[in-house]
Design a protein around this motif. Sequence first.
Motif, PDB file in Angstrom:
ATOM      1  N   HIS A  54       0.856  -1.208   0.063  1.00 30.18           N
ATOM      2  CA  HIS A  54      -0.007   0.040  -0.011  1.00 30.18           C
ATOM      3  C   HIS A  54       0.783   1.465  -0.100  1.00 30.18           C
ATOM      4  O   HIS A  54       0.707   2.344  -0.683  1.00 30.18           O
ATOM      5  N   GLY A  55       1.909   1.301   0.891  1.00 31.76           N
ATOM      6  CA  GLY A  55       2.849   2.317   1.027  1.00 31.76           C
ATOM      7  C   GLY A  55       3.567   2.700  -0.291  1.00 31.76           C
ATOM      8  O   GLY A  55       3.956   3.954  -0.852  1.00 31.76           O
ATOM      9  N   MET A  56       3.898   1.603  -0.932  1.00 31.12           N
ATOM     10  CA  MET A  56       4.774   1.473  -2.264  1.00 31.12           C
ATOM     11  C   MET A  56       4.125   2.329  -3.453  1.00 31.12           C
ATOM     12  O   MET A  56       4.448   2.850  -4.185  1.00 31.12           O
ATOM     13  N   ARG A  57       2.560   2.056  -3.663  1.00 32.26           N
ATOM     14  CA  ARG A  57       1.840   2.636  -4.378  1.00 32.26           C
ATOM     15  C   ARG A  57       1.298   3.940  -4.271  1.00 32.26           C
ATOM     16  O   ARG A  57       0.955   4.586  -5.048  1.00 32.26           O
ATOM     17  N   GLU A  58       1.624   4.468  -3.350  1.00 39.17           N
ATOM     18  CA  GLU A  58       1.331   5.912  -3.014  1.00 39.17           C
ATOM     19  C   GLU A  58       2.307   7.018  -3.891  1.00 39.17           C
ATOM     20  O   GLU A  58       1.613   8.020  -4.539  1.00 39.17           O
ATOM     21  N   PHE A  59       3.496   6.559  -4.214  1.00 40.66           N
ATOM     22  CA  PHE A  59       4.305   7.393  -5.253  1.00 40.66           C
ATOM     23  C   PHE A  59       4.760   6.809  -6.214  1.00 40.66           C
ATOM     24  O   PHE A  59       5.867   6.680  -6.648  1.00 40.66           O
ATOM     25  N   VAL A  60       3.582   5.915  -7.052  1.00 38.29           N
ATOM     26  CA  VAL A  60       3.799   5.751  -8.321  1.00 38.29           C
ATOM     27  C   VAL A  60       2.749   5.951  -9.102  1.00 38.29           C
ATOM     28  O   VAL A  60       1.583   6.302  -8.555  1.00 38.29           O
ATOM     29  N   ASN A  61       2.689   5.960 -10.488  1.00 42.12           N
ATOM     30  CA  ASN A  61       1.788   6.383 -11.288  1.00 42.12           C
ATOM     31  C   ASN A  61       1.253   4.968 -11.795  1.00 42.12           C
ATOM     32  O   ASN A  61       1.879   4.064 -12.328  1.00 42.12           O
ATOM     33  N   GLN A  62       0.014   4.781 -11.220  1.00 44.12           N
ATOM     34  CA  GLN A  62      -0.796   3.481 -11.555  1.00 44.12           C
ATOM     35  C   GLN A  62      -1.676   3.752 -13.110  1.00 44.12           C
ATOM     36  O   GLN A  62      -2.522   4.172 -13.031  1.00 44.12           O
ATOM     37  N   LYS A  63      -0.629   3.326 -14.196  1.00 43.14           N
ATOM     38  CA  LYS A  63      -0.987   3.599 -15.262  1.00 43.14           C
ATOM     39  C   LYS A  63      -1.633   2.560 -16.035  1.00 43.14           C
ATOM     40  O   LYS A  63      -1.276   1.382 -16.090  1.00 43.14           O
ATOM     41  N   THR A  64      -3.000   2.956 -16.445  1.00 37.04           N
ATOM     42  CA  THR A  64      -3.747   1.890 -17.296  1.00 37.04           C
ATOM     43  C   THR A  64      -2.999   1.806 -18.902  1.00 37.04           C
ATOM     44  O   THR A  64      -2.856   2.902 -19.475  1.00 37.04           O
ATOM     45  N   VAL A  65      -2.659   0.539 -19.150  1.00 39.03           N
ATOM     46  CA  VAL A  65      -2.262   0.342 -20.516  1.00 39.03           C
ATOM     47  C   VAL A  65      -3.478  -0.658 -21.362  1.00 39.03           C
ATOM     48  O   VAL A  65      -3.554  -1.606 -20.821  1.00 39.03           O
ATOM     49  N   TRP A  66      -3.969  -0.010 -22.386  1.00 42.58           N
ATOM     50  CA  TRP A  66      -5.015  -0.732 -23.238  1.00 42.58           C
ATOM     51  C   TRP A  66      -4.423  -0.878 -24.552  1.00 42.58           C
ATOM     52  O   TRP A  66      -4.096   0.139 -25.332  1.00 42.58           O
ATOM     53  N   ILE A  67      -4.447  -2.375 -25.044  1.00 37.57           N
ATOM     54  CA  ILE A  67      -4.067  -2.504 -26.379  1.00 37.57           C
ATOM     55  C   ILE A  67      -4.779  -3.414 -27.227  1.00 37.57           C
ATOM     56  O   ILE A  67      -5.351  -4.570 -26.515  1.00 37.57           O
ATOM     57  N   LYS A  68      -5.040  -3.222 -28.413  1.00 38.68           N
ATOM     58  CA  LYS A  68      -6.221  -3.857 -29.385  1.00 38.68           C
ATOM     59  C   LYS A  68      -5.262  -4.725 -30.115  1.00 38.68           C
ATOM     60  O   LYS A  68      -4.464  -4.160 -30.999  1.00 38.68           O
TER      61      LYS A  68
END
Length: 454
Positions: free
Chosen positions: A440-454
């Motif tokens: 939980h602490g590690m995810r505070e300072f990361v960009n949780q980036k959605t990647v969508w590929i067709k």
Amino acid sequence: MAFETVNPTTGQSLKTFSAWDKEAIEEALQQAQESRFVWAARPLSERCRLLEAVAQQLRERKEDLARLITLEMGKLVTEARAEIEKCAWVCEYYAEQAPRFLADEMIESDAGRSYVALQPLGTVLAIMPWNFPFWQVFRFCAPALVAGNTALLKHASNVPQCALAIERTLLEAGFPPGVFHTLLVTSAQAAEVIADPRVQGVTLTGSEAAGRKVAEWAGQHLKKTVLELGGADPFIVLADADLEQTVPVAVQSRFLNGGQSCIAAKRFIVMEEVANEFVARFRASLEALRPGDPLDEQTTLAPLARLDLREGLHRQVKVSIEQGAVAVAGCQPLPGPGAYYAPSILDRVQPGMPAFEEELFGPVAAIIRVADQAEAVAMANASRYGLGGSVWSRDVSWAEQLALQLQCGAAFVNGLVKSDPRLPFGGVKCSGYGRELSWHGMREFVNQKTVWIK
């Protein structure tokens, strides 16, 4: 402004540092910016290896670092060693767990393939307190650095040598210059650093007042923040609690680090039918606490970190007594040099008193007597703080149900409230927001980036 190391045991000034000028701050910011992308591009395995090297450095230098902690803020040297060991543990924990925590999260959607990638935010400024001068820093920087962020540290003004020693430890372990940098800056200068576009996030551990200021500064510039602020943790003792086991932990929780801990038990909420026995046992335990030189292995009560902190604590105690609290033990400064305060008990504390409403950051236990369990939970939650709390009972299942009713970030049953790298840590209400430690602490300072590929 000067940053001064004053030994709280003797009042002696040990070393003084000048605050940085604008040129020094600019150099550190630019170095962090230039290091940011290079560091993030390094293989995760290499970042993990360097974190393991930091753990080794901490253990090899444990005695010197522990002594430095004791000289700067007065912690018992035995507790200072444990603090350094815990820092090594958190480094090893994240070195081991980072590949799992940072792995792409695959999610089914209308794409041919879609997932969440966890990428570093960039440079994060940490504003840290003096009470755990190494642990507070490492519980932030271990996950932040291994995730690929760079870090700047603005430490408390009374522990400049600890701040510089942390940077030196990382460099000696092999971290590239610029990835972690200690800033010797004032609070006003810290506001300017927060405003700088080269800083992407801010984390603060400190007082409620400091948290409000940092949140205001960061909010003006839309910077991500994590705040871990004060606490007035309830320690609920039910009528069926095993007092032989409960009281020693109660004493430890209140007097660890000289009572200067955000997650120390501060309000002991005790059922009336066992309150007299609890207070008597608690008072007897205080007789074993020996104030003295914290570098002496036999000392069991350390001084407060500064004389002004002792003065503030004593004002809170005096006002509480004037409003009806009963002084059972201590409740006064100890004579002689150093910032020592007698281990103290205030009984029959009520809402409205400083001992109930405010955080007592020192060796003072507030006893609150209640008639039943419903009143116990109500008293526990009748606080603007919500960091930790504990419930003590032989009926573990029922105690768990009460623990779930506490308005706090961490609730313990029959155990000392503490931080652990494996568990998320943080508060609610005026104790702050966001989490440290675990994934939980590690995810505070990361960009949780959605990647969508067709």
